[in-house]
Structure formats: structure tokens, C-alpha cells
Design an enzyme around this catalytic site. Structure first.
Site, mmCIF file in Angstrom:
data_model
loop_
_atom_site.group_PDB
_atom_site.id
_atom_site.type_symbol
_atom_site.label_atom_id
_atom_site.label_comp_id
_atom_site.label_asym_id
_atom_site.label_seq_id
_atom_site.Cartn_x
_atom_site.Cartn_y
_atom_site.Cartn_z
ATOM 1 N N HIS A 128 10.043 6.925 4.913
ATOM 2 C CA HIS A 128 9.445 7.262 3.609
ATOM 3 C C HIS A 128 10.393 8.041 2.704
ATOM 4 O O HIS A 128 9.939 8.748 1.796
ATOM 5 C CB HIS A 128 8.148 8.059 3.805
ATOM 6 C CG HIS A 128 7.069 7.290 4.501
ATOM 7 N ND1 HIS A 128 5.851 7.862 4.821
ATOM 8 C CD2 HIS A 128 7.011 6.008 4.942
ATOM 9 C CE1 HIS A 128 5.094 6.958 5.437
ATOM 10 N NE2 HIS A 128 5.784 5.822 5.514
ATOM 11 N N ILE A 131 11.862 -1.829 7.303
ATOM 12 C CA ILE A 131 11.349 -1.194 6.094
ATOM 13 C C ILE A 131 9.846 -1.026 6.297
ATOM 14 O O ILE A 131 9.250 -1.674 7.151
ATOM 15 C CB ILE A 131 11.666 -2.001 4.805
ATOM 16 C CG1 ILE A 131 11.051 -3.410 4.860
ATOM 17 C CG2 ILE A 131 13.160 -2.079 4.576
ATOM 18 C CD1 ILE A 131 11.249 -4.204 3.555
ATOM 19 N N ASP A 132 9.246 -0.133 5.518
ATOM 20 C CA ASP A 132 7.814 0.145 5.669
ATOM 21 C C ASP A 132 6.981 -1.119 5.497
ATOM 22 O O ASP A 132 7.362 -2.040 4.765
ATOM 23 C CB ASP A 132 7.343 1.150 4.604
ATOM 24 C CG ASP A 132 7.936 2.532 4.788
ATOM 25 O OD1 ASP A 132 8.464 2.812 5.882
ATOM 26 O OD2 ASP A 132 7.876 3.319 3.827
ATOM 27 N N LYS A 133 5.825 -1.128 6.125
ATOM 28 C CA LYS A 133 4.881 -2.236 5.979
ATOM 29 C C LYS A 133 4.570 -2.512 4.513
ATOM 30 O O LYS A 133 4.519 -3.669 4.078
ATOM 31 C CB LYS A 133 3.581 -1.911 6.731
ATOM 32 C CG LYS A 133 2.489 -2.961 6.583
ATOM 33 C CD LYS A 133 1.209 -2.521 7.282
ATOM 34 C CE LYS A 133 0.097 -3.536 7.069
ATOM 35 N NZ LYS A 133 -1.172 -3.109 7.712
#
Length: 242
Positions: A152, A55-57
Site C-alpha cells: 500500500h 500488486i494489490d487486488k
């Protein structure tokens, strides 16, 4: 084992699931090969660990890591073949026009801004279902069920619907949420020179994963939202009642 900087939500002999804080990388990037990534921290504690998905930072929430090659392949195939049910919670700006719906806009990397995604007819197929969990005067809490796992994806699809994720610096206004924007009567405490945000990071959380492992055992894993997001929701509920 040394205390880990995140909660282990579930663990067995084959895999473990953690509740990742916002701001922490799942994998070290080329600028950072230290123990600041989740993989690095886990490998210091467990030895070799396999990354199943990311998952995104800036997104918080559930991430699964496999402990052996067989489980890594099995779980990776589940993600690849869309056999894992993935749900996120997002706090967005404003109120949605529809209480629920689907976005199936294809996504492609921005031709100039590296690491940024756009909706493009020749992009990869992307599918997000959403429904409003709670609606407030200035914000909404939304649950997202993603059928694809594009970079995203939720952030771009939320913007497309007209309600960007709170504090999103790329697809939204990036502004932190301040208590003063919610309360009519607000005063700084004597020791504060400026107001600290109640939420100053991306308001997106990987909330749950549902799947069946290679032994036929069904798993429904959940990760609680973090203190900052929980505090904001409590404040929004309080203001709604006042």
C-alpha cells in the site's frame, strides 16, 4: 489456449507480462484456491508459472510472471535490488500543493487493523517520487515512481501528501465517482433508477516497468489504463474545456 480474462502485454520464452484488471488477485488467498487468481488462470493455460512480484487486488496494471526457475530468480533479484523502474498512474482527490516531489516516510503494518499500513518511525524505509500529469478542478492524475515496494506504499504516501487515491476504501473516502458530480446538468436515463458510477474502484494503475533481462535485452513494458479510468479522464478533460 482458452481466451484469458486479461491482456498479455508481452511474452517470450522466459517470462510474460499481463495487464491485470482491478479486483483480481495475483495469487489465490487461503479462502480462494480456484482459478479466479491470475496465477491459477495462467497455470491452467501454461503449466507451472513463477510469481515474480505482486500488486494489490484492487490495483490494475502490469504484473510479470516467469516461465522457468532461472528467470524467476533473475527477475526476483532485480525487484529485490531495486533494479526495475516501476511507474504507476493514480487518480487522486483534489489538487496537489506541489507539482512534483518525494515522500520518504517509513511504513509499518497497523498494530490492530491487519493488512492496513501506517507511517511509523520504526517502519521500513519507503520512497515514492510523484509528479502531476494533469490537474482538474476536483481531481489530479499523478504519476508515481516507486523506489521501494512496500504494501500500500502509494496509497499511504498519497494520503500523507493530502490527496488520497480516488475510491480508496482504506486510506480515502471510498466514494465512487459519479458523472452527476462532474456535470452541472445531469439526468438519469429513463430505464435507470439510480446512477451507476463512472469509476467505482481504486483509481490506481501499474503503468510501466523498465529493466534489462538476463540476456542483456532491455525492456520497457507499458499497460494501458482500463476503460473505466479512461472514460473518467475523458470526461474530466471535456469538462475542463467546457
Amino acid at each position: 489456449m482458452a481466451k484469458l480474462p486479461f491482456e498479455i502485454v508481452f511474452e517470450n520464452d522466459d517470462f510474460l507480462a499481463i495487464n491485470k484488471p482491478s479486483g483480481m488477485l495475483v495469487l489465490p488467498d487461503r479462502h480462494d484456491n480456484s482459478l479466479s487468481s491470475v496465477k491459477g488462470i495462467l497455470e491452467a493455460a501454461y503449466g507451472h508459472i513463477f510469481v515474480v512480484h505482486r500488486i494489490d487486488k484492487d490495483t490494475s496494471g502490469l504484473v510479470i510472471f516467469a516461465k522457468n526457475a532461472e528467470t524467476h530468480k533473475y527477475l526476483s533479484d532485480l525487484f529485490q535490488n531495486r533494479q526495475i523502474e516501476k511507474r504507476y498512474w493514480g487518480l487522486v482527490n483534489g489538487q496537489l500543493r506541489e507539482e512534483s516531489g518525494s515522500v520518504m516516510e517509513p511504513l509499518s503494518e497497523h498494530p490492530v487493523k491487519k493488512g492496513t499500513m501506517i507511517i511509523h518511525a520504526k517502519g521500513k524505509a519507503s520512497h515514492t517520487d510523484y509528479k502531476v500529469l494533469q490537474s482538474y478542478p476536483k481531481y489530479s492524475l499523478v504519476e508515481y515512481h516507486i523506489h521501494t515496494g512496500r504494501t500500500h506504499q502509494i496509497r499511504v504516501h498519497s494520503k500523507f501528501v493530502g490527496n488520497a487515491i480516488v475510491c480508496d476504501p482504506i486510506y480515502g473516502d471510498g466514494k465512487p465517482v459519479l458523472i452527476s458530480s462532474l456535470k452541472k446538468k445531469f439526468n438519469l436515463s429513463k430505464n435507470e433508477l439510480e446512477e451507476r458510477p463512472i469509476l467505482g474502484r481504486l483509481g490506481l494503475h501499474a503503468y510501466s516497468l523498465k529493466f534489462e533481462d538476463q540476456h542483456g535485452t532491455k525492456h520497457y513494458l507499458k499497460a494501458d489504463i482500463f476503460k473505466d479510468m479512461r472514460a473518467l479522464l475523458q470526461q474530466l478533460e471535456k469538462n475542463k474545456r467546457d
